[in-house]
Design an enzyme around this catalytic site. Sequence first.
Site, PDB file in Angstrom:
ATOM      1  N   ASP A  64       0.790  -1.228   0.000  1.00  0.00           N
ATOM      2  CA  ASP A  64       0.000   0.000   0.000  1.00  0.00           C
ATOM      3  C   ASP A  64       0.823   1.279   0.000  1.00  0.00           C
ATOM      4  OD1 ASP A  64       0.693  -0.812   2.476  1.00  0.00           O
ATOM      5  OD2 ASP A  64      -1.172  -0.266   3.454  1.00  0.00           O
ATOM      6  N   GLU A  87       9.230 -10.840  -1.901  1.00  0.00           N
ATOM      7  CA  GLU A  87      10.267  -9.809  -1.949  1.00  0.00           C
ATOM      8  C   GLU A  87      11.673 -10.384  -1.990  1.00  0.00           C
ATOM      9  OE1 GLU A  87       7.750  -9.832   0.211  1.00  0.00           O
ATOM     10  OE2 GLU A  87       6.627  -7.979  -0.097  1.00  0.00           O
ATOM     11  N   HIS A 152      -0.281   0.069  10.470  1.00  0.00           N
ATOM     12  CA  HIS A 152       0.105  -1.302  10.139  1.00  0.00           C
ATOM     13  C   HIS A 152       1.490  -1.256   9.467  1.00  0.00           C
ATOM     14  CE1 HIS A 152      -1.615   0.345   6.506  1.00  0.00           C
ATOM     15  NE2 HIS A 152      -1.067  -0.602   5.800  1.00  0.00           N
ATOM     16  N   HIS A 153       2.225  -2.348   9.543  1.00  0.00           N
ATOM     17  CA  HIS A 153       3.617  -2.450   9.067  1.00  0.00           C
ATOM     18  C   HIS A 153       4.600  -1.664   9.954  1.00  0.00           C
ATOM     19  CE1 HIS A 153       1.623  -4.167   5.745  1.00  0.00           C
ATOM     20  NE2 HIS A 153       1.810  -3.269   4.822  1.00  0.00           N
ATOM     21  N   GLY A 451      26.495 -17.243  -0.817  1.00  0.00           N
ATOM     22  CA  GLY A 451      26.043 -18.629  -0.708  1.00  0.00           C
ATOM     23  C   GLY A 451      24.691 -18.827  -0.061  1.00  0.00           C
ATOM     24  N   ASP A 481      17.352 -30.233  -5.431  1.00  0.00           N
ATOM     25  CA  ASP A 481      15.971 -30.314  -4.960  1.00  0.00           C
ATOM     26  C   ASP A 481      15.784 -29.648  -3.604  1.00  0.00           C
ATOM     27  OD1 ASP A 481      17.564 -32.249  -3.778  1.00  0.00           O
ATOM     28  OD2 ASP A 481      16.004 -33.788  -3.738  1.00  0.00           O
ATOM     29  N   ASN A 508      18.559 -35.272  -5.669  1.00  0.00           N
ATOM     30  CA  ASN A 508      19.430 -36.187  -4.922  1.00  0.00           C
ATOM     31  C   ASN A 508      19.004 -36.274  -3.459  1.00  0.00           C
ATOM     32  OD1 ASN A 508      20.257 -33.669  -4.187  1.00  0.00           O
ATOM     33  ND2 ASN A 508      22.328 -33.839  -4.983  1.00  0.00           N
ATOM     34  N   GLY A 510      17.792 -34.242  -0.965  1.00  0.00           N
ATOM     35  CA  GLY A 510      18.116 -33.427   0.210  1.00  0.00           C
ATOM     36  C   GLY A 510      19.313 -32.526   0.025  1.00  0.00           C
ATOM     37  N   GLU A 514      25.428 -30.115   2.540  1.00  0.00           N
ATOM     38  CA  GLU A 514      25.452 -30.164   4.002  1.00  0.00           C
ATOM     39  C   GLU A 514      25.815 -31.552   4.520  1.00  0.00           C
ATOM     40  OE1 GLU A 514      22.533 -26.428   4.828  1.00  0.00           O
ATOM     41  OE2 GLU A 514      21.952 -28.400   5.595  1.00  0.00           O
TER      42      GLU A 514
END
Lengths: 606, 606
Positions: A64, A87, A152-153, A451, A481, A508, A510, A514
């Site tokens: 708004d 955003e 608001h916001h 990253g 994925d 693959n 997951g 990591e």
Amino acid sequence: MSSATSQQAVASLHTEVTRLRHELQTLKGEHESPAAEQTMYVGQYLVERLVQLGITKMFGVPGDFNLGFLDFVEDHPKIDWVGDCNELNAAYAADGYARVNDGKIGVVLTTFGVGELSAMNGIAGAFSEHIPVLHLVGVPSTSQQKDKPMLHHTLGDGRYDAYYLASQQFTVAQGNLTNKDAAAAEIDRVLTECLVMARPVYLMLPTDVAYQRISAKRLQTPLNLEPPANDEETEEFVLNEIIKLVEEAQHDAILLIDACAVRHGVKKEVEDLYKHTGFPVYSAPMGKSVVAETYERYGGIYVGSISSPAVKDKVENAKLILSIGGLKSDFNTGNFTYHIPTQRTIELHSDHTRIKFATFPGIGMKRLLPKLTARLQSFRAGATALEVPKFQFPVPKEDNEIISQSWLWPRVGKFFQPKDIIVAETGTSSFGVLDIPLPQDSIFVSQILWGSIGWTVGATLGAAFGGLDRNLNRTILFIGDGSIQLTVQELSVMIRWGLKPIIFVLNNSGYTIERYLHGMTRKYNDISNWKWTSLLDTLGGEEGKNCKSYTVRTKTELSALLDDPKFANPDVIQLVELIMEKNDAPRALKVQAELSGKTNRYVAED
Amino acid sequence: MSSATSQQAVASLHTEVTRLRHELQTLKGEHESPAAEQTMYVGQYLVERLVQLGITKMFGVPGDFNLGFLDFVEDHPKIDWVGDCNELNAAYAADGYARVNDGKIGVVLTTFGVGELSAMNGIAGAFSEHIPVLHLVGVPSTSQQKDKPMLHHTLGDGRYDAYYLASQQFTVAQGNLTNKDAAAAEIDRVLTECLVMARPVYLMLPTDVAYQRISAKRLQTPLNLEPPANDEETEEFVLNEIIKLVEEAQHDAILLIDACAVRHGVKKEVEDLYKHTGFPVYSAPMGKSVVAETYERYGGIYVGSISSPAVKDKVENAKLILSIGGLKSDFNTGNFTYHIPTQRTIELHSDHTRIKFATFPGIGMKRLLPKLTARLQSFRAGATALEVPKFQFPVPKEDNEIISQSWLWPRVGKFFQPKDIIVAETGTSSFGVLDIPLPQDSIFVSQILWGSIGWTVGATLGAAFGGLDRNLNRTILFIGDGSIQLTVQELSVMIRWGLKPIIFVLNNSGYTIERYLHGMTRKYNDISNWKWTSLLDTLGGEEGKNCKSYTVRTKTELSALLDDPKFANPDVIQLVELIMEKNDAPRALKVQAELSGKTNRYVAED
């Protein structure tokens, strides 16, 4: 005053003189013919400046406090409002747009509080990676900013400056257009900083000021985007020193090109340097594709210990390394395993030069490089005698049908065409593409320092639009994925705009990068398996009509698809699900994970 | 020293005395039997404290700086790692979890830089709306924080404190656990602040400290979550003043309940007050469902000019208004159109009381309310003589089949059951539900002050988990097609966990609330139309097996579906696409947009 400080002072004085001259010229233009003075709304002035800079797309989400301004964007014939799903994705898109358009900025428009904070990770990433992005925020009117009602916001406690304060951490210039008489100069200042520093800036546009009228005269003078001049005497000294060192190196000098060479707009100057001198040239990961990887004296990627043995040998044993636009982050240096002694290094940066242990502030590479090229041409004959390892990665013979990481990357390497934009997500994809030579005029887009996973989906949207501006070829994304789940909705924006990226989803099961860092068999590295080939059709496409999806399980299937000219020259967006092994990873990632595990380990005390 | 300042000083001294006494007791426990001292890792200590607080779910996304800590979470039998699709959704989920679990905190775990900044809008929303959320961030090791290498996820300039500084704007307490010996006390301090202040806190956990051993003794003493004591003398004065005003009001006193009544944990005390006194009771929008809306002396929602005429009349003409937990934001007050003179108002807040124009700092409602109830019981007979308008919204007769906003909300009102959690997205949904009486023990979840679109998808995930903890009934979400696009991937997490929310997607072709604010026919308020009924199946579900989707176009179809017991008592997640008119909106939204348009208008200067 030390010598370095005094040099710095001289350099900033030069900059200030240039800026003041330009401002005077601008104001002169403004007052030349006051009789026929043309006026326009502040919001329109801003849009016009962006259009002058060649920007054709604005990313963001309506809210708004920015709706009124959006009317100006929608009504302008030369700029389009993209309309993103959220955003963060929009900020990523603005970043991707700027990356393929060297010299242009990306623009993301959000609304006060809720919108702008959602974009913050994207803005911080652009800061980290030296990308010029304008974060424009529609904010409450000047009277609301003064009275501070509990709108608001807001945070509910009257702190209308909280978001501004947070943004300061991640932008190089900020402005709040509360005064219409200062608005045009403020807009110009912030845009200039954005481009000259190649980093994000933050601009608040109050709802009322957007619709206040100002003179249009400043628009007659284009923004001054020249980098500051180098101090002549210092520059001459630096040039002489460099020549001396090159002579001492007896034809064993090499060039090492990194991120800031493209981020600070010296791609052309660098090309002149390596072509006219014949010096062997290598890239750091973040500098990949700055140098044409088909160039015969290009040796490939140097990443410290992770480098291929031939590259490691040549770079680390050179007598002199001329590093251009270096940015020595962990993933860009093989976890800080450069073996290049300072004693043998010259560093050229956007705002300073370093020769061995000495720093020369204010001596920027944009102006230094052409002079250097002129002076170094005479070394060409000797330099070209030096052998450069051929940068190549042949497709390995594997006697099974599994789409392995070791086979996939060289195989898709053969699929790439000149002028392709190749976007690689942090993780297996960016490490995988690293080793593969890219064709002439192709652009490698990846976020190696920041990253942030999921970034490439938004970045692909922006890059594809940037590619249209510059008449580039296809936009090709590689993403896992796990990562695509963070930002998946942006595919729908690509479909709505009729963009035609090719998206490879590495299924693959997951977060593989990591798993290599920690928790190989842990549940927290698992994710949901989606119906990847239904995605485009669900998010606004019509499968077979304005989108196509494929699942590929074997080497033979993938090769057939890549060789199909209808697939390779698409007229619609395409998504390819690649079924891959859970715990497979490219060579470079395995080594990086091992190195990074050593410094960042979870060793329990007893 | 003014009287108010002196009262404040006394109040903070009381607080400090209580804190010190508790800390002493905790330390005493710690040193009682040093011989048999039990030790544990800092990361385990943190998990144990969370489990002590009754937290069963941790939201977030894994990242390389939090993986080690995640082992402790995954290995603990009493807490589950949820594993969200992205950090913003995770922060929203933690917020939703805390909302339905009054008195519990929500926890979101992210990684340094990239992860934490993505969550920032969610944290700021929790700050704005008084929700206790712990934002836990896995950060580089203490030695890395000291040496400041250019790690991935950094800004590249050595500013390791930039994210911390940004977070300070949106959290009431912050900590960085760099010292293991202080870690347990730091954890306790930050968690206590989170709960007592009912606002978000920020805690950085370095990779190495997570695995350092400390004494487990502090765990024997539970955290002290009591609100600070009120100064007795001041409190007595305040009580007498209130009684005097109630007497003067001659049985024309009413209660007005708002957000902070639930956020600061006085729901029970408020219930005692209205039941024992018989005072008529009304709610502000943000206080909806704090008072049972089936209660015979509950009159409905007061929103200034937007209120129904009967409520407006009763509230604004009462001789005395006792406001509890008021939070006067624009959307919570009909755009600041309260017509309640300060002269007739008493305000009870978590940390102060206001009687007409006088403020009494440090007199908090948690301790004041029971005493007030005891003293006001004698007014019951007179109070109950006062008539209260019946809060109802019958389903209107409309002789067409269009699912109109005026028909939809009262119709779904008949579908609600006791103990349902009703989540309404900012926009048509939250304005629509406002007018509808909710059943006994149901919970209304909406973000009326912060108003970040897309929030409810994450919040629904968290609320559904919170509902399981508390044995509540169904979780029902109302969201528009524009808003759900921001955060849609979180549906996949609901599917993975076998949650069974009922999700109504109002398909009205774009951002309808924004059309009412500005740009009714503008393209920037359009969005892509997705295949809503394919969504669950694509994002990890199997349509007809572990998920069900419906498209409903007419009143008859929707009524039939709502009346179907298999739909009403689901064993799988369900999504209902409601085809609605583009420019239809609930009554309250239309009035709000009109009012807000007046203050926030885009009027062009000539």
